[in-house]
Design a protein around this motif. Sequence first.
Motif, mmCIF file in Angstrom:
data_model
loop_
_atom_site.group_PDB
_atom_site.id
_atom_site.type_symbol
_atom_site.label_atom_id
_atom_site.label_comp_id
_atom_site.label_asym_id
_atom_site.label_seq_id
_atom_site.Cartn_x
_atom_site.Cartn_y
_atom_site.Cartn_z
ATOM 1 N N VAL A 1 -10.740 13.579 6.738
ATOM 2 C CA VAL A 1 -11.212 12.472 7.085
ATOM 3 C C VAL A 1 -10.372 11.386 7.684
ATOM 4 C CG1 VAL A 1 -13.267 12.782 6.022
ATOM 5 C CG2 VAL A 1 -11.751 11.319 5.027
ATOM 6 N N PRO A 2 -10.784 10.594 8.931
ATOM 7 C CA PRO A 2 -9.923 9.510 9.510
ATOM 8 C C PRO A 2 -9.494 8.485 8.400
ATOM 9 C CG PRO A 2 -11.509 10.058 11.094
ATOM 10 C CD PRO A 2 -11.959 10.934 9.878
ATOM 11 N N PHE A 3 -8.367 8.134 8.221
ATOM 12 C CA PHE A 3 -8.137 6.938 7.171
ATOM 13 C C PHE A 3 -6.604 6.467 7.549
ATOM 14 C CE2 PHE A 3 -7.193 4.743 3.224
ATOM 15 C CZ PHE A 3 -8.285 4.445 2.991
ATOM 16 N N ASP A 4 -6.730 5.447 8.431
ATOM 17 C CA ASP A 4 -5.414 4.828 8.676
ATOM 18 C C ASP A 4 -5.486 3.460 8.177
ATOM 19 O OD1 ASP A 4 -3.575 3.300 10.264
ATOM 20 O OD2 ASP A 4 -3.780 4.797 12.003
ATOM 21 N N GLU A 5 -4.500 3.108 7.337
ATOM 22 C CA GLU A 5 -4.188 1.909 6.694
ATOM 23 C C GLU A 5 -4.115 0.726 7.473
ATOM 24 O OE1 GLU A 5 -3.248 3.175 2.217
ATOM 25 O OE2 GLU A 5 -1.446 2.883 3.237
ATOM 26 N N LYS A 6 -3.355 0.906 8.573
ATOM 27 C CA LYS A 6 -2.976 -0.121 9.347
ATOM 28 C C LYS A 6 -4.143 -0.655 10.244
ATOM 29 C CE LYS A 6 -0.057 -1.345 13.089
ATOM 30 N NZ LYS A 6 1.229 -0.697 14.178
ATOM 31 N N GLU A 7 -5.352 0.149 10.533
ATOM 32 C CA GLU A 7 -6.470 -0.053 11.189
ATOM 33 C C GLU A 7 -7.529 -0.755 10.199
ATOM 34 O OE1 GLU A 7 -8.027 3.496 13.011
ATOM 35 O OE2 GLU A 7 -6.660 3.433 14.722
ATOM 36 N N ILE A 8 -7.308 -0.107 8.971
ATOM 37 C CA ILE A 8 -8.502 -0.500 8.131
ATOM 38 C C ILE A 8 -8.108 -1.965 7.650
ATOM 39 C CG2 ILE A 8 -8.953 -0.305 5.525
ATOM 40 C CD1 ILE A 8 -8.775 2.802 6.045
ATOM 41 N N VAL A 9 -6.571 -2.191 7.500
ATOM 42 C CA VAL A 9 -6.436 -3.853 7.201
ATOM 43 C C VAL A 9 -6.915 -4.758 8.214
ATOM 44 C CG1 VAL A 9 -4.369 -5.296 6.996
ATOM 45 C CG2 VAL A 9 -4.356 -2.907 5.593
ATOM 46 N N THR A 10 -6.598 -4.262 9.515
ATOM 47 C CA THR A 10 -6.916 -5.071 10.415
ATOM 48 C C THR A 10 -8.678 -5.240 10.451
ATOM 49 O OG1 THR A 10 -5.423 -4.237 11.766
ATOM 50 C CG2 THR A 10 -7.091 -5.202 13.206
ATOM 51 N N GLU A 11 -9.202 -4.242 10.089
ATOM 52 C CA GLU A 11 -10.555 -4.506 10.153
ATOM 53 C C GLU A 11 -11.158 -5.502 9.075
ATOM 54 O OE1 GLU A 11 -11.981 -0.390 9.731
ATOM 55 O OE2 GLU A 11 -11.477 0.244 11.709
ATOM 56 N N ILE A 12 -10.581 -5.179 7.913
ATOM 57 C CA ILE A 12 -10.933 -6.011 6.822
ATOM 58 C C ILE A 12 -10.639 -7.605 6.915
ATOM 59 C CG2 ILE A 12 -10.162 -6.575 4.187
ATOM 60 C CD1 ILE A 12 -9.753 -3.403 3.907
ATOM 61 N N LEU A 13 -9.380 -7.793 7.622
ATOM 62 C CA LEU A 13 -9.178 -8.965 7.817
ATOM 63 C C LEU A 13 -9.996 -9.760 8.824
ATOM 64 C CD1 LEU A 13 -5.310 -8.805 7.838
ATOM 65 C CD2 LEU A 13 -6.731 -9.909 6.227
ATOM 66 N N LYS A 14 -10.550 -8.985 9.746
ATOM 67 C CA LYS A 14 -11.559 -9.683 10.831
ATOM 68 C C LYS A 14 -12.837 -9.291 10.367
ATOM 69 C CE LYS A 14 -8.588 -8.485 14.696
ATOM 70 N NZ LYS A 14 -8.426 -7.845 16.226
ATOM 71 N N SER A 15 -13.076 -8.872 9.334
ATOM 72 C CA SER A 15 -14.582 -8.716 8.902
ATOM 73 C C SER A 15 -15.092 -9.928 8.485
ATOM 74 C CB SER A 15 -14.770 -7.884 7.704
ATOM 75 O OG SER A 15 -14.094 -8.551 6.559
ATOM 76 N N LEU B 1 0.718 -1.195 -0.096
ATOM 77 C CA LEU B 1 -0.127 0.102 -0.052
ATOM 78 C C LEU B 1 0.806 1.104 0.015
ATOM 79 C CD1 LEU B 1 -2.501 -1.157 2.928
ATOM 80 C CD2 LEU B 1 -2.608 -1.584 0.310
ATOM 81 N N ALA B 2 0.992 1.927 -1.180
ATOM 82 C CA ALA B 2 1.854 3.044 -1.410
ATOM 83 C C ALA B 2 1.328 4.342 -1.209
ATOM 84 C CB ALA B 2 2.786 2.819 -2.550
ATOM 85 N N GLY B 3 2.244 5.306 -0.724
ATOM 86 C CA GLY B 3 1.631 6.790 -0.757
ATOM 87 C C GLY B 3 1.346 7.298 0.420
ATOM 88 N N LYS B 4 0.680 6.652 1.134
ATOM 89 C CA LYS B 4 0.041 7.541 2.500
ATOM 90 C C LYS B 4 1.066 7.025 3.779
ATOM 91 C CE LYS B 4 -4.069 8.226 3.297
ATOM 92 N NZ LYS B 4 -3.891 9.819 3.008
ATOM 93 N N GLY B 5 1.688 5.946 3.824
ATOM 94 C CA GLY B 5 2.559 5.706 4.873
ATOM 95 C C GLY B 5 2.017 5.851 6.063
ATOM 96 N N HIS B 6 2.506 6.654 6.982
ATOM 97 C CA HIS B 6 1.974 6.812 8.303
ATOM 98 C C HIS B 6 0.719 7.838 8.425
ATOM 99 C CE1 HIS B 6 4.160 10.718 7.128
ATOM 100 N NE2 HIS B 6 3.405 11.250 8.116
ATOM 101 N N GLU B 7 0.275 8.463 7.362
ATOM 102 C CA GLU B 7 -0.887 9.222 7.438
ATOM 103 C C GLU B 7 -2.005 8.448 7.845
ATOM 104 O OE1 GLU B 7 0.342 12.252 3.776
ATOM 105 O OE2 GLU B 7 -1.328 10.979 3.402
ATOM 106 N N ASP B 8 -2.739 9.146 8.982
ATOM 107 C CA ASP B 8 -3.955 8.456 9.456
ATOM 108 C C ASP B 8 -5.225 9.269 9.167
ATOM 109 O OD1 ASP B 8 -3.754 10.833 10.823
ATOM 110 O OD2 ASP B 8 -3.730 9.687 12.907
#
Length: 475
Positions: free
Chosen positions: A449-463, A433-440
Amino acid sequence: MPNRPDREVQCEGLLQALPPETEPVCDSRGDVKNKIFVCIRGAHHDGHADAAEVLRRGAAAIVTQRKTGLPREITVPDTRLAMALLSARYWGNPAGELRLIGITGTNGKTTTAHLLCHLLHSAGIKTGRIGTDGMAWGEKHLPNPYTTPPPAILHRTLRQMAGDGITAVVMEVSSQALVQQRTAGLTFEAAVFTNLSPEHLDYHGDIERYFAAKAMLFTQCRRAVIHTGDPYGRRLAEQVTVPVTPYHLPWRYRCEAGRSILPWRGGQLVIPLTGEVFLPDALAAAETAVAMGVSPGQVMAAMPHAPSIPGRAELLWQGQGRTIMRDYAHTPDALERMLRSLRRVHGGRLLVLFGCGGCRDRKKRPMMAGAAARWADGIVITDDNPRTEPPEEIRREIIRGLPKNARWREIPDRRQAMEQTIAVMRQGDLLLLAGKGHEDYQIIMEKTVPFDEKEIVTEILKSGRIPWKNCHCEK
């Protein structure tokens, strides 16, 4: 000690009439009563237009770059320079109590800063950090929407750091900050140049002006640490007038999953990061630490224990034979180097998901696509921070750079793009996942708007929606 520019000396002389205990401000929307209002001409608004109004609201004085005929006015050659000098003076010139290290370059500033902070801290030097991912010292971490903060925030933060016992500060210094005089009046014990490739050309106009902006930092330092493996670094090394410590990637090194090893000063430098893309940054940090008085032995002992850097080749998930990483790579050069590094240590399919920021340099968009096509097996074009630019136009300009044989998909919504791409990953796949890095966050129109790829990946995998066989989604 670098010689102070005549313009700076002249400006400081004109400002002597203003009381040092009076706070300077440059935003007319805030409280201006009994403060010095500095009129700064920006890209969209000229502070001179507010001069009469701020005086009516009780400003103690105004600093202008052209005569307005208003009372309590001091006119200087450069109001941005004046703001930097007044801010330093108001906060008691905290930079004079600190050992400053400035890092500039297109890519690698944040990685170099994190590694250098770790090396200095390991050697017993209390170190603070100012950069793209925040301002940090001790247990404190403050958000920072800039790479290099404006003078009022910068000097206030340096005062806080000095008051908390910090003795050294590692600072990322952007080209815009240098042109806008945000670091004017500072003397850096060491200045670091990482590399240069096309970026921010919408602001600077062309690569030569961009290089000239970066080179300004090296008129404010006592020593330079320069990447001479970069052509612009070689040019810079020839023109600076301070002692230079050059560094470049050696011919022989080894990259493995999770670490890289290269020879250095009679020993080995073990870097706990995946890929050769980070080796020049690690060398920059190591050489700068030595320039700051840390022994090579201390550097080699500390480097393997450097903590992970948020958003820089950061592992988000590994399991079920699949790997998901994120990286801040948002320039063609950074994306190419990151993908090339991953290709050399990963034997399976390499997938990349990225977009480009809106209202920024448009020329790099097709170049990003070309870099992705050279190294990735599959490409997903999505949105980054579209800002006020139509996102479909940004994606269209990216897609123009894809060759006919590229395997790609366009999925506008970044969250949906992530979920759909993760769902089709096979065993042996690595997704970057390129371009946003640490940005939340994500900037869409005028909203953040909130957008943390680390949190989103966790949500997707647990969905429960991911059709991987026996996917328990536990990292």
